[in-house]
Write an enzyme that holds these catalytic residues in place. Structure first.
Site, PDB file in Angstrom:
ATOM      1  N   GLY A  57       0.803  -1.089   0.083  1.00 56.43           N
ATOM      2  CA  GLY A  57      -0.076  -0.051   0.166  1.00 56.43           C
ATOM      3  C   GLY A  57       0.916   1.510   0.102  1.00 56.43           C
ATOM      4  CG  HIS A  75       6.065  -3.526  -5.971  1.00 58.01           C
ATOM      5  ND1 HIS A  75       5.141  -2.449  -5.671  1.00 58.01           N
ATOM      6  CD2 HIS A  75       5.828  -3.780  -7.426  1.00 58.01           C
ATOM      7  CE1 HIS A  75       4.540  -2.013  -6.956  1.00 58.01           C
ATOM      8  NE2 HIS A  75       5.178  -2.859  -8.044  1.00 58.01           N
ATOM      9  CG  ASP A 126       3.686  -3.283 -11.368  1.00 55.23           C
ATOM     10  OD1 ASP A 126       4.310  -2.656 -10.310  1.00 55.23           O
ATOM     11  OD2 ASP A 126       2.782  -2.315 -11.983  1.00 55.23           O
TER      12      ASP A 126
END
Length: 154
Positions: A57, A75, A126
């Site tokens: 998030g 990531h 991603d």
């Protein structure tokens, strides 16, 4: 023009003006959500990862809580590296806004060859994260944990 038609036209114009103020979801985040759901064969919504652990998030700090949270940490770091690339150094090439091309076939995510350098880098960030998510255990107790225990991600 009939007064009822004018009223309908006015209502449409007002609703369009209101909709214009709603910010769109950044396209690469939409791509990322699709890659996540492709890699996990649709078993879990991408929204389940939007506020997980300390790194899944917005933002991220502290020590990752588990393997899935580590996927998000990696990531985040990958997006940080993307922002340093000369090809990604302007606003619309930001990892959060730059849409890229990919394919999903039976859970296999592929970044296509028609992406430029920046898009290819972001797509691979991603793709790697989506595959990592699919292979990691999802611990329900870590969903929204930073809101439940604000001391956990220090």
């Amino acid at each position: 023009m009939h007064p009822a038609h004018l009223l309908v036209l006015l209502a449409v114009c007002v609703s369009l003006l209101g909709a214009a103020r709603i910010p769109p979801l950044p396209l690469s985040l939409l791509n990322f959500a699709n890659l996540i759901e492709c890699a996990n064969h649709g078993t879990r919504s991408a929204l389940a990862y939007a506020d997980y652990g300390c790194y899944c998030g917005k933002g991220g700090r502290g020590t990752p809580l588990d393997d899935l949270d580590r996927c998000c940490h990696v990531h985040d770091d990958c997006y940080g590296e993307a922002e340093k690339l000369p090809a990604c150094n302007y606003l619309m090439s930001s990892p959060y806004f730059n849409s890229y091309s990919y394919k999903c076939n039976e859970g296999k995510v592929t970044c296509t060859d028609d992406n430029d350098e920046c898009k290819a880098f972001i797509c691979n960030c991603d793709r790697t994260a989506a595959i990592c998510f699919a292979g990691a255990t999802y611990n329900d107790e870590n969903f929204m944990i930073s809101k439940k225990r604000n001391d956990i991600c220090q």
